[in-house]
Design a protein around this motif. Structure first.
Motif, PDB file in Angstrom:
ATOM      1  N   LEU B  33      64.593 -30.668  69.250  1.00 58.47           N
ATOM      2  CA  LEU B  33      63.016 -30.769  69.668  1.00 58.47           C
ATOM      3  C   LEU B  33      63.250 -31.320  71.085  1.00 58.47           C
ATOM      4  O   LEU B  33      63.911 -32.288  71.517  1.00 58.47           O
ATOM      5  N   GLY B  34      62.489 -30.800  71.893  1.00 51.41           N
ATOM      6  CA  GLY B  34      62.116 -31.464  73.332  1.00 51.41           C
ATOM      7  C   GLY B  34      61.007 -30.558  73.942  1.00 51.41           C
ATOM      8  O   GLY B  34      60.686 -29.230  73.572  1.00 51.41           O
ATOM      9  N   VAL B 197      66.539 -34.434  63.121  1.00 51.61           N
ATOM     10  CA  VAL B 197      66.026 -33.994  64.586  1.00 51.61           C
ATOM     11  C   VAL B 197      67.152 -34.427  65.370  1.00 51.61           C
ATOM     12  O   VAL B 197      67.589 -35.535  65.448  1.00 51.61           O
ATOM     13  N   VAL B 198      66.998 -33.689  66.603  1.00 51.44           N
ATOM     14  CA  VAL B 198      67.995 -34.038  67.739  1.00 51.44           C
ATOM     15  C   VAL B 198      66.873 -33.870  68.606  1.00 51.44           C
ATOM     16  O   VAL B 198      66.314 -32.910  68.911  1.00 51.44           O
ATOM     17  N   VAL B 199      66.503 -34.894  69.513  1.00 52.78           N
ATOM     18  CA  VAL B 199      65.225 -34.867  70.330  1.00 52.78           C
ATOM     19  C   VAL B 199      66.220 -34.871  71.695  1.00 52.78           C
ATOM     20  O   VAL B 199      66.787 -35.788  72.166  1.00 52.78           O
ATOM     21  N   LEU B 200      65.808 -33.891  72.571  1.00 53.10           N
ATOM     22  CA  LEU B 200      66.379 -33.589  74.010  1.00 53.10           C
ATOM     23  C   LEU B 200      65.104 -34.026  74.929  1.00 53.10           C
ATOM     24  O   LEU B 200      64.035 -33.534  74.833  1.00 53.10           O
ATOM     25  N   GLY B 201      65.575 -34.578  76.063  1.00 57.29           N
ATOM     26  CA  GLY B 201      64.841 -34.536  77.319  1.00 57.29           C
ATOM     27  C   GLY B 201      65.435 -34.521  78.532  1.00 57.29           C
ATOM     28  O   GLY B 201      66.686 -35.262  78.746  1.00 57.29           O
ATOM     29  N   GLY B 203      67.659 -32.292  79.021  1.00 55.57           N
ATOM     30  CA  GLY B 203      69.013 -32.086  78.807  1.00 55.57           C
ATOM     31  C   GLY B 203      69.761 -33.405  78.348  1.00 55.57           C
ATOM     32  O   GLY B 203      71.148 -32.992  78.351  1.00 55.57           O
ATOM     33  N   ARG B 204      69.317 -34.338  78.260  1.00 52.63           N
ATOM     34  CA  ARG B 204      70.002 -35.365  77.373  1.00 52.63           C
ATOM     35  C   ARG B 204      69.465 -35.807  75.988  1.00 52.63           C
ATOM     36  O   ARG B 204      68.188 -35.403  75.855  1.00 52.63           O
ATOM     37  N   LEU B 205      70.291 -36.484  75.392  1.00 50.80           N
ATOM     38  CA  LEU B 205      69.982 -36.902  74.045  1.00 50.80           C
ATOM     39  C   LEU B 205      69.047 -37.848  73.963  1.00 50.80           C
ATOM     40  O   LEU B 205      69.432 -38.966  74.816  1.00 50.80           O
ATOM     41  N   VAL B 206      67.701 -37.923  73.351  1.00 57.95           N
ATOM     42  CA  VAL B 206      67.050 -38.857  73.543  1.00 57.95           C
ATOM     43  C   VAL B 206      67.134 -39.717  72.125  1.00 57.95           C
ATOM     44  O   VAL B 206      66.962 -40.884  72.093  1.00 57.95           O
ATOM     45  N   ALA B 207      67.169 -38.771  71.034  1.00 61.97           N
ATOM     46  CA  ALA B 207      67.402 -39.573  69.804  1.00 61.97           C
ATOM     47  C   ALA B 207      67.850 -38.682  68.746  1.00 61.97           C
ATOM     48  O   ALA B 207      67.640 -37.337  69.013  1.00 61.97           O
ATOM     49  N   ALA B 208      68.405 -39.016  67.560  1.00 63.06           N
ATOM     50  CA  ALA B 208      69.023 -38.068  66.668  1.00 63.06           C
ATOM     51  C   ALA B 208      69.061 -38.726  65.525  1.00 63.06           C
ATOM     52  O   ALA B 208      69.360 -40.131  65.375  1.00 63.06           O
ATOM     53  N   GLY B 209      68.979 -38.214  64.156  1.00 59.98           N
ATOM     54  CA  GLY B 209      69.042 -38.779  62.927  1.00 59.98           C
ATOM     55  C   GLY B 209      68.030 -38.203  62.129  1.00 59.98           C
ATOM     56  O   GLY B 209      67.329 -37.078  62.330  1.00 59.98           O
ATOM     57  N   ILE B 211      64.688 -37.180  60.048  1.00 60.91           N
ATOM     58  CA  ILE B 211      63.491 -37.320  60.879  1.00 60.91           C
ATOM     59  C   ILE B 211      62.464 -38.417  60.667  1.00 60.91           C
ATOM     60  O   ILE B 211      61.939 -38.936  61.529  1.00 60.91           O
ATOM     61  N   ALA B 212      62.710 -39.004  59.217  1.00 60.15           N
ATOM     62  CA  ALA B 212      61.930 -40.050  59.297  1.00 60.15           C
ATOM     63  C   ALA B 212      62.270 -41.233  60.093  1.00 60.15           C
ATOM     64  O   ALA B 212      61.501 -42.051  60.299  1.00 60.15           O
ATOM     65  N   ASP B 213      63.417 -41.597  60.147  1.00 59.14           N
ATOM     66  CA  ASP B 213      64.104 -42.496  60.958  1.00 59.14           C
ATOM     67  C   ASP B 213      63.780 -42.537  62.579  1.00 59.14           C
ATOM     68  O   ASP B 213      63.622 -43.547  63.142  1.00 59.14           O
ATOM     69  N   VAL B 214      63.716 -41.235  62.876  1.00 56.19           N
ATOM     70  CA  VAL B 214      63.464 -41.011  64.281  1.00 56.19           C
ATOM     71  C   VAL B 214      62.092 -41.343  64.535  1.00 56.19           C
ATOM     72  O   VAL B 214      61.650 -42.066  65.562  1.00 56.19           O
ATOM     73  N   VAL B 215      61.360 -41.009  63.635  1.00 61.69           N
ATOM     74  CA  VAL B 215      59.967 -40.989  63.861  1.00 61.69           C
ATOM     75  C   VAL B 215      59.622 -42.529  63.553  1.00 61.69           C
ATOM     76  O   VAL B 215      58.780 -43.168  64.516  1.00 61.69           O
TER      77      VAL B 215
END
Lengths: 264, 306
Positions: B33-34, B197-201, B203-209, B211-215
């Motif tokens: 995601l990004g 989810v793996v959240v990118l911003g 080109g860098r990793l912003v968050a991962a895990g 989906i409920a935890d990340v949210v």
């Protein structure tokens, strides 16, 4: 959802890639048209030339020379079409980025280049050889005479085979430039430039070694393959053949190296 | 399983992906995601060997994808559904792909049927609508019955029916043991499809895990508090701060985070503040996404930020 098991039998190899390239080539109208013209034009031109010439029946040698000239005098027509065929087989991949799927299912890209080279080489060879034989035989039959021209006459098979071999080489080289430039117009320009303009420029340099090197480039090297007799100063048939094979192999090596390295 | 480790890609001066590490687990749907330009497609291309990583590695089921003896059975991919020569028929396109791996012709029939593309399969791809092109792309990805699916923006251009269909398809494939990696720039789409989810911003990793935890991590719930005009804000904000919450003023209201509405109500009663409004605010998924990537949007619209 029914699912056919694709597991154990599925494998990627050159045979599969060749079949795939054949299916791809058949799926494009431009390629079908080019192939039809490559086959039909030499025959049509040969028949037209002979039927419109008012050459009275001559000696056997004159009849042979006349029949053969319908092939050797117009061989540039199928050749130009073969250059386009080779180009399109490569550049169709760069139409809307189709190549990314090709290289996703076959990540070892060298095999894709080789499969295309085999397809272009064999197709060009057969599609110029057989029509040339037919064109020659039709011309011979139409010319008639007491002692008509035959396939067994001196130079005839050498000229027809040599013409087809050069077409196969030129087609593969055009395909290589298609991969290198990723543009149809760029590839045709580069191929003609390499085959004819580069050797012409090199031959202007008054150094004997450079001149000899220039004559090994497939454009000029095709002369002893495609013309009856043996013009002064050209390579021998065998040397010319070796030169053309080596240049084609070099173009393929360069293409494989570039295509392997390049991001898609 | 896809294991990405320290993956970096630079194009000249521009860093597209920087030191990215994540794992997409077998039997789960992992969402990449990004915002646009975050490096999602570049990451997928490096996993597939289409782009060479500047450094780092990407392994699919323990090995580099390009070393697979039958790549189509290892990974099925759809990067850009439009990447098909417009002059071919759908059937010709799939036949050619199937031939590379000696797949039987009936497998082509199956994926055409599965994607609802049997009827238009003899038509040229150039005449297809966006949705049909997308379905053909998915058909091509499924052709080799792959262990791993990599889909770049698979629901782009699909109508609501199609979106639902893709969602059900990837969920059922994951349930059957397929590793699914798909990208999107829509958090709400991910929430309904992905397990992780793996959240990118940038080109860098912003968050991962999961989906409920990340949210949850990204959405500190807040309470909107508006005081009656005659009531000063100062006693309440002091009490909130003392109780461990934080306040910020928006217009004539306060936004309190770290405390729930009941706690704030007690504080208001104790400080004698007159409440005109006390509204718990649950942050939406889009807010969470915006919160996560707000510092890394490559192209922001000019003027005021909302």
């Amino acid at each position: 959802m029914t699912t056919t098991d694709t597991g154990p039998t599925a494998r990627l190899d050159l045979t599969g890639l060749l079949r795939s390239e054949l299916i791809k080539a058949r799926g494009l109208r431009s390629i079908q048209w080019l192939l039809a013209l490559i086959v039909a034009l030499p025959i049509v031109i040969s028949v037209l030339t002979v039927t419109t010439s008012d050459a009275a029946a001559g000696t056997h040698e004159e009849l042979t020379a006349l029949a053969l000239s319908t092939v050797s005098g117009t061989n540039w027509i199928p050749l130009l079409l073969v250059l386009m065929l080779g180009t399109i087989v490569a550049t169709a991949e760069y139409e809307r980025g189709a190549v990314q799927m090709t290289f996703t299912v076959a990540p070892r890209r060298t095999a894709v280049v080789l499969a295309k080279a085999i397809l272009v080489g064999v197709t060009s060879l057969v599609a110029t050889f057989l029509p040339a034989v037919v064109a020659y035989l039709l011309a011979a039959a139409l010319l008639g005479g007491d002692d008509p021209a035959t396939l067994g006459d001196p130079d005839v098979l050498r000229v027809i085979t040599g013409t087809a071999l050069y077409a196969a080489s030129a087609g593969v080289i055009a395909m290589c430039f298609g991969f290198l430039t990723r543009s149809s117009i760029g590839a045709v320009t580069a191929t003609i430039g390499f085959l004819y303009a580069v050797p012409a420029l090199l031959q202007a340099i008054p150094v004997e070694a450079v001149g000899w090197f220039a004559r090994t480039i497939p454009g000029p090297a095709s002369t002893p393959l495609e013309l009856p007799g043996h013009p002064e100063g050209d390579l021998t048939f065998t040397t010319a053949l070796i030169a053309i094979v080596l240049w084609t192999a070099a173009a393929l090596l360069l293409t494989c190296a570039v295509v392997r390295r390049r991001d898609v | 399983m896809i294991e990405v480790e320290g993956l970096t890609k630079t194009y000249g001066e521009k860093v597209a992906v920087q030191d990215l590490s994540f794992v997409a687990r077998t039997g789960r749907v992992t969402g990449l995601l990004g915002p646009n330009g975050a490096g999602k497609s570049t990451t997928m291309r490096m996993i597939l060997g289409l782009h060479r990583a500047t450094s780092g590695s990407a392994l699919v089921d323990g090995r580099a994808f390009v070393d697979s003896p039958a790549p189509m059975t290892a990974v099925g991919a759809m990067l850009d559904a439009h990447a098909v020569h417009p002059g071919r028929t759908a059937r010709n396109y799939l036949d050619a792909l199937a031939a590379t791996h000696h797949l039987p012709a009936r497998r082509v029939d199956e994926v055409l049927e599965l994607t609802g593309m049997t009827e238009p399969s003899r038509r040229r791809v150039g005449t297809f609508s966006l949705g049909m092109v997308q379905r053909l792309g998915i058909a091509a990805a499924l052709l080799g019955s792959p262990h791993t699916l990599v889909l770049d923006e698979p629901v782009n251009g699909l109508d609501p029916d199609g979106v639902h269909w893709v969602r059900e398809l990837v969920r059922s494939l994951a349930a059957a043991g397929t590793t699914v990696l798909l990208s999107s720039h829509l958090m709400s789409e991910m929430a309904q499809t992905a397990d992780d989810v793996v959240v990118l911003g940038r080109g860098r990793l912003v968050a991962a895990g999961a989906i409920a935890d990340v949210v949850a991590a990204a959405t500190a719930s807040s309470v909107r508090v508006r005081l009656a005009t005659e009531s000063p804000a100062e006693p309440l904000t002091a009490a909130v701060t003392a109780a461990g919450g934080t306040t910020s003023a928006t217009g004539d209201a306060l936004v309190v985070t770290g405390l729930d509405s009941e706690q704030i109500g007690h504080l208001a009663a104790r400080t004698g503040s007159v409440l005109a409004e006390l509204t718990p605010q649950s942050a939406s998924l889009e807010d969470a996404f915006f919160e996560l990537t707000k510092d890394s949007i490559e192209y922001t619209t000019g003027g005021t930020t909302s």
